[in-house]
Design a protein around this motif. Structure first.
Motif, PDB file in Angstrom:
ATOM      1  N   VAL A  98      -0.535  -6.256  11.106  1.00  9.29           N
ATOM      2  CA  VAL A  98      -0.121  -6.317  12.512  1.00  9.29           C
ATOM      3  C   VAL A  98      -0.680  -5.111  13.259  1.00  9.29           C
ATOM      4  CG1 VAL A  98       1.850  -6.299  14.091  1.00  9.29           C
ATOM      5  CG2 VAL A  98       1.988  -7.561  11.943  1.00  9.29           C
ATOM      6  N   ALA A  99      -1.233  -5.358  14.427  1.00  9.42           N
ATOM      7  CA  ALA A  99      -1.701  -4.289  15.306  1.00  9.42           C
ATOM      8  C   ALA A  99      -0.584  -3.921  16.268  1.00  9.42           C
ATOM      9  CB  ALA A  99      -2.940  -4.733  16.077  1.00  9.42           C
ATOM     10  N   VAL A 100      -0.203  -2.647  16.278  1.00 11.59           N
ATOM     11  CA  VAL A 100       0.819  -2.175  17.226  1.00 11.59           C
ATOM     12  C   VAL A 100       0.147  -1.266  18.253  1.00 11.59           C
ATOM     13  CG1 VAL A 100       2.644  -2.390  15.523  1.00 11.59           C
ATOM     14  CG2 VAL A 100       1.489  -0.208  15.782  1.00 11.59           C
ATOM     15  N   VAL A 101       0.654  -1.307  19.481  1.00  5.93           N
ATOM     16  CA  VAL A 101      -0.057  -0.656  20.572  1.00  5.93           C
ATOM     17  C   VAL A 101       0.802   0.335  21.351  1.00  5.93           C
ATOM     18  CG1 VAL A 101       0.479  -2.446  22.289  1.00  5.93           C
ATOM     19  CG2 VAL A 101      -1.670  -1.160  22.483  1.00  5.93           C
ATOM     20  N   GLY A 102       2.140   0.277  21.169  1.00  6.87           N
ATOM     21  CA  GLY A 102       2.993   1.098  22.020  1.00  6.87           C
ATOM     22  C   GLY A 102       4.121   1.788  21.292  1.00  6.87           C
ATOM     23  N   ALA A 103       5.345   1.362  21.537  1.00  4.48           N
ATOM     24  CA  ALA A 103       6.528   2.058  21.029  1.00  4.48           C
ATOM     25  C   ALA A 103       6.673   1.982  19.512  1.00  4.48           C
ATOM     26  CB  ALA A 103       7.788   1.506  21.686  1.00  4.48           C
ATOM     27  N   HIS A 104       5.834   1.170  18.846  1.00  5.03           N
ATOM     28  CA  HIS A 104       5.877   1.084  17.387  1.00  5.03           C
ATOM     29  C   HIS A 104       4.839   1.978  16.727  1.00  5.03           C
ATOM     30  CE1 HIS A 104       8.069  -2.642  18.405  1.00  5.03           C
ATOM     31  NE2 HIS A 104       8.673  -2.447  17.245  1.00  5.03           N
ATOM     32  N   ILE A 144       2.880  -5.369   6.886  1.00  6.94           N
ATOM     33  CA  ILE A 144       4.306  -5.634   6.745  1.00  6.94           C
ATOM     34  C   ILE A 144       4.510  -6.628   5.604  1.00  6.94           C
ATOM     35  CG2 ILE A 144       6.405  -6.421   7.909  1.00  6.94           C
ATOM     36  CD1 ILE A 144       5.076  -5.894  10.560  1.00  6.94           C
ATOM     37  N   PRO A 145       5.398  -6.339   4.655  1.00  7.69           N
ATOM     38  CA  PRO A 145       5.687  -7.330   3.608  1.00  7.69           C
ATOM     39  C   PRO A 145       6.014  -8.684   4.220  1.00  7.69           C
ATOM     40  CG  PRO A 145       6.759  -5.257   3.085  1.00  7.69           C
ATOM     41  CD  PRO A 145       6.189  -5.110   4.471  1.00  7.69           C
ATOM     42  N   LEU A 146       5.451  -9.731   3.635  1.00  4.99           N
ATOM     43  CA  LEU A 146       5.536 -11.058   4.223  1.00  4.99           C
ATOM     44  C   LEU A 146       6.969 -11.483   4.499  1.00  4.99           C
ATOM     45  CD1 LEU A 146       3.873 -13.536   5.047  1.00  4.99           C
ATOM     46  CD2 LEU A 146       4.125 -14.383   2.708  1.00  4.99           C
ATOM     47  N   ALA A 169       0.853  -1.188   0.000  1.00  7.71           N
ATOM     48  CA  ALA A 169       0.000   0.000   0.000  1.00  7.71           C
ATOM     49  C   ALA A 169       0.887   1.235   0.000  1.00  7.71           C
ATOM     50  CB  ALA A 169      -0.930   0.012   1.208  1.00  7.71           C
ATOM     51  N   ILE A 170       0.308   2.348  -0.433  1.00  6.35           N
ATOM     52  CA  ILE A 170       1.001   3.636  -0.402  1.00  6.35           C
ATOM     53  C   ILE A 170       0.896   4.201   1.008  1.00  6.35           C
ATOM     54  CG2 ILE A 170       0.895   6.015  -1.251  1.00  6.35           C
ATOM     55  CD1 ILE A 170       2.051   4.225  -3.334  1.00  6.35           C
ATOM     56  N   SER A 171       1.922   4.874   1.459  1.00  6.55           N
ATOM     57  CA  SER A 171       1.933   5.427   2.809  1.00  6.55           C
ATOM     58  C   SER A 171       0.816   6.451   3.009  1.00  6.55           C
ATOM     59  CB  SER A 171       3.287   6.082   3.093  1.00  6.55           C
ATOM     60  OG  SER A 171       3.550   7.132   2.178  1.00  6.55           O
ATOM     61  N   ALA A 172       0.508   6.708   4.254  1.00  9.69           N
ATOM     62  CA  ALA A 172      -0.590   7.615   4.587  1.00  9.69           C
ATOM     63  C   ALA A 172      -0.321   9.037   4.092  1.00  9.69           C
ATOM     64  CB  ALA A 172      -0.832   7.614   6.096  1.00  9.69           C
ATOM     65  N   ARG A 226      11.156  -1.462   6.979  1.00 10.96           N
ATOM     66  CA  ARG A 226      10.844  -2.726   6.319  1.00 10.96           C
ATOM     67  C   ARG A 226       9.686  -2.577   5.333  1.00 10.96           C
ATOM     68  NH1 ARG A 226      12.551  -4.245  11.601  1.00 10.96           N
ATOM     69  NH2 ARG A 226      14.289  -5.743  11.435  1.00 10.96           N
ATOM     70  N   ASN A 227       9.453  -1.358   4.881  1.00 15.17           N
ATOM     71  CA  ASN A 227       8.409  -1.076   3.891  1.00 15.17           C
ATOM     72  C   ASN A 227       7.004  -1.384   4.392  1.00 15.17           C
ATOM     73  OD1 ASN A 227      10.038  -0.065   1.805  1.00 15.17           O
ATOM     74  ND2 ASN A 227      10.530  -2.126   1.081  1.00 15.17           N
ATOM     75  N   ALA A 228       6.821  -1.403   5.725  1.00 12.13           N
ATOM     76  CA  ALA A 228       5.468  -1.549   6.259  1.00 12.13           C
ATOM     77  C   ALA A 228       4.690  -0.253   6.034  1.00 12.13           C
ATOM     78  CB  ALA A 228       5.509  -1.874   7.748  1.00 12.13           C
ATOM     79  N   VAL A 229       3.396  -0.382   5.874  1.00 12.69           N
ATOM     80  CA  VAL A 229       2.538   0.769   5.580  1.00 12.69           C
ATOM     81  C   VAL A 229       1.409   0.826   6.604  1.00 12.69           C
ATOM     82  CG1 VAL A 229       0.999   1.829   3.895  1.00 12.69           C
ATOM     83  CG2 VAL A 229       3.060   0.640   3.124  1.00 12.69           C
ATOM     84  N   ARG A 230       1.202   2.024   7.169  1.00 14.11           N
ATOM     85  CA  ARG A 230       0.113   2.225   8.127  1.00 14.11           C
ATOM     86  C   ARG A 230      -1.217   2.207   7.388  1.00 14.11           C
ATOM     87  NH1 ARG A 230      -3.091   6.302  10.249  1.00 14.11           N
ATOM     88  NH2 ARG A 230      -3.398   6.314  12.508  1.00 14.11           N
TER      89      ARG A 230
END
Length: 614
Positions: free
Chosen positions: A486-492, A550-552, A259-262, A505-509
């Motif tokens: 992935v659901a992140v809840v804190g420092a991420h 996150i890319p697999l 996906a494209i970033s926010a 790592r090319n993860a997209v929100r």
């Protein structure tokens, strides 16, 4: 005004994949009558077609599809394209059908389906016919065919674009749900731009070229025309995949964002050429304004290496690859070829093996410059074509004007990039204008994610059908398997100290949401940076989380960095979805502070900051 020649009275005109699926859900016994009606609606004087299925060929496909349905035992999940009619460019093989590459003397009967056709048929799709093209896929114009020039669907005085002219035309008029083209230098994008449809040019090697008449084997890509971005994406996933029988096929490494970033950042050429076409220039400026107003950051970059690489495809030793591809018919019977195509192919004889190696070294150097220039950007945005020409103009300058069409497309495959041509607007003269997004290899889904948003923001008709996009058509029906949500809840979380472990790592929100009201949140003791622990509880609350894709292939290394007592498990969201997410081992909870009442980590951090500043 939209050109209505060869229009169809079929009630299925302009159906999207979703509408085809709904049709068969409500009329499950209508497969044979529906497809017979679609085939019967096709005009025999429409030169966008070279070959239409016979009644027997249609019946054979229907019988095969019925057997697939029986094997599915009522579950249609394995047949997402059930009964969907599509068209195939006539340089792609269909078993038992002729393949001409728009050269009658070259025509042969294919022994087997091309891999992409076989893959689509296995998902339930039905081939209705084969379409016209610039001979041997040599051209961006749609005029270099003994079967006649395919006319623009909005104004017959203008060219349709090529080489996949027929595939773009029948799709734009809604005669089929999607169509296959090929794209070496822009043949799947320029016709899309000229006919107001979506043209997806996949990453080289994703869609197999087995069973495709080559133009330039190193740079050929089977491409997809569709009325919606979601449909193009769905078809690409159905048609694609590694094929050991194609020496240039390759598996998706699953490292690219899906996906494209926010907050997208798009590169734009620092100098643009429109060859005096003021309307094309105006519409591209308008498109840039719309991108900016939607939150895209536009950054000019040096376009020189892109332009230099584009020139190599037809004005360098690369043209010799076309000479090799055409082969025997050029050597033995050149007089049967289109004169313009023959002249281009003949130019390949002017280059030596030494010239070819020099060309490859230059391609590699320019490709490296291009890919480095695109680092830090979600995409490059360019006009799909800098201008459009009339049929008469093309007769006067067949090579020059063809070359002009390709200045924003020719470099893409040489630099191993993915691309998505999108409708943008209708000009004052009624002709379509389009933009193309270009990104590194395997960013196809990321481009599609933005393309769906872009198409949603417009009020354009679908192709030349006059039909507008329905709200439910915006999203792909294809579950993407190249990433993990992935659901992140804190420092991420966005802006927090460990967020870089996602972005690097090319993860997209994707979105912010909340868990189900069955969790407690704790501030863990003795963690650097400070981290929370999320624990499922009978009497809990909804906790704010961010969802990231996150890319697999990067998921494992991300998980490997997570220290105890944290780990990754399955979380339930407020809307009932289940995703992977951060969880905490129970042994860490006795020393932790219950912060559930804050509703989320960010609120707790703000509370600590306020105490510190008090």
């Amino acid at each position: 005004m939209t050109h209505a020649s060869h229009s169809t009275n079929s009630p299925f005109r302009g159906f999207t994949l979703r509408e085809w699926q709904e049709h068969y859900r409500t009329a499950p016994g209508s497969l044979r009558t529906t497809l017979s009606m679609v085939l019967g609606s096709l005009s025999h004087t429409d030169n966008a077609w070279i070959y239409r299925a016979t009644a027997n060929q249609l019946e054979d496909q229907i019988a095969h599809l019925e057997s697939l349905r029986q094997k599915a035992e009522g579950s249609m999940a394995a047949l997402p394209l059930f009964g969907v009619p599509f068209a195939v460019k006539d340089n792609i093989d269909i078993a038992g059908w002729p393949t001409s590459a728009a050269c009658p003397a070259f025509t042969y009967t294919a022994e087997a389906d091309a891999t992409v056709v076989a893959n689509l048929r296995a998902k339930g799709a039905i081939v209705i016919g084969k379409t016209n093209l610039d001979q041997f896929a040599t051209g961006l114009v749609g005029t270099r065919s003994p079967y006649g020039a395919v006319r623009n669907t909005f104004n017959p005085d203008y060219v349709s674009g090529g080489s996949s002219s027929g595939s773009a035309s029948v799709l734009a008029r809604g005669l089929v749900a999607f169509s296959l083209g090929t794209d070496t230098a822009g043949s799947g994008r320029v016709p899309a731009g000229f006919n107001n449809v979506v043209g997806l040019k996949p990453t080289k090697g994703w869609l197999s070229n087995k069973g495709v008449v080559p133009a330039c084997r190193l740079n050929d890509s089977v491409s997809i025309f569709a009325l919606t971005v979601a449909d193009a994406q769905t078809v690409a996933h159905a048609a694609g995949g590694y094929d050991a029988a194609d020496a240039y096929s390759r598996p998706n490494p699953r490292t690219a964002p899906v996906a494209i970033s926010a907050h997208p950042r798009f590169a734009v050429p620092d100098s643009l050429e429109f060859f005096g076409d003021a309307q094309a220039e105006f519409e591209f400026d308008q498109a840039l304004d719309r991108l900016s107003s939607s939150g895209v950051t536009l950054v000019p970059i040096d376009f020189t290496p892109f332009r230099e690489l584009a020139e190599q495809l037809y004005y360098g030793a690369w043209v010799a690859e076309r000479t090799v591809a055409v082969g025997q018919i050029f050597e033995e019977s050149p007089e049967v070829m289109d004169p313009v195509v023959r002249g281009i192919v003949a130019n390949g004889l002017n280059y030596s093996a030494c010239d070819a190696w020099r060309a490859e070294y230059l391609r590699a150097e320019l490709s490296r410059k291009i890919n480095l220039a695109l680092e830090g950007f979600d995409a490059l945005v360019v006009p799909t074509s800098p201008t459009i020409r009339t049929q008469e103009e093309m007769v006067q300058e067949p090579v020059l004007y063809n070359s002009q069409f390709g200045i924003y497309t020719n470099f893409t495959n040489l630099a191993d990039l993915s691309a998505l041509a999108l409708p943008s607007s209708l000009r004052a003269d009624g002709l379509p204008a389009g933009i193309t997004l270009v990104a590194p290899a395997w960013h196809d889904d990321a481009l599609a994610s933005f393309g769906r948003q872009w198409q949603r923001s417009l009020t354009l008709p679908l192709g030349a059908t006059g039909i507008t996009l329905k709200p439910e058509e915006y999203m792909t029906s294809t579950p993407l398997t190249a990433s993990v949500r992935v659901a992140v809840v804190g420092a991420h979380l966005t802006g927090m100290p460990l967020n870089f472990q996602l972005t690097s790592r090319n993860a997209v929100r994707i979105e912010q949401t909340t868990t189900a009201a069955t969790y407690k949140l704790y501030a863990l003791a003795n963690t650097t940076p400070p981290k929370p622990g999320l624990v499922r509880a009978e009497t809990g609350s909804a906790i704010i989380v961010e969802l990231w894709d996150i890319p697999l292939a990067r998921f494992g290394e991300f998980v490997a960095e997570i220290p105890a007592p944290l780990g990754i498990g399955s979380l339930e969201l407020a809307d009932g979805r289940t995703v992977k997410g951060f969880i905490c081992e129970p042994w860490a909870i006795p020393d932790a502070t219950d912060i559930t009442h804050f509703g989320g980590w960010r609120s707790y951090i703000s509370h600590l900051a306020s105490l510190k500043n008090a």
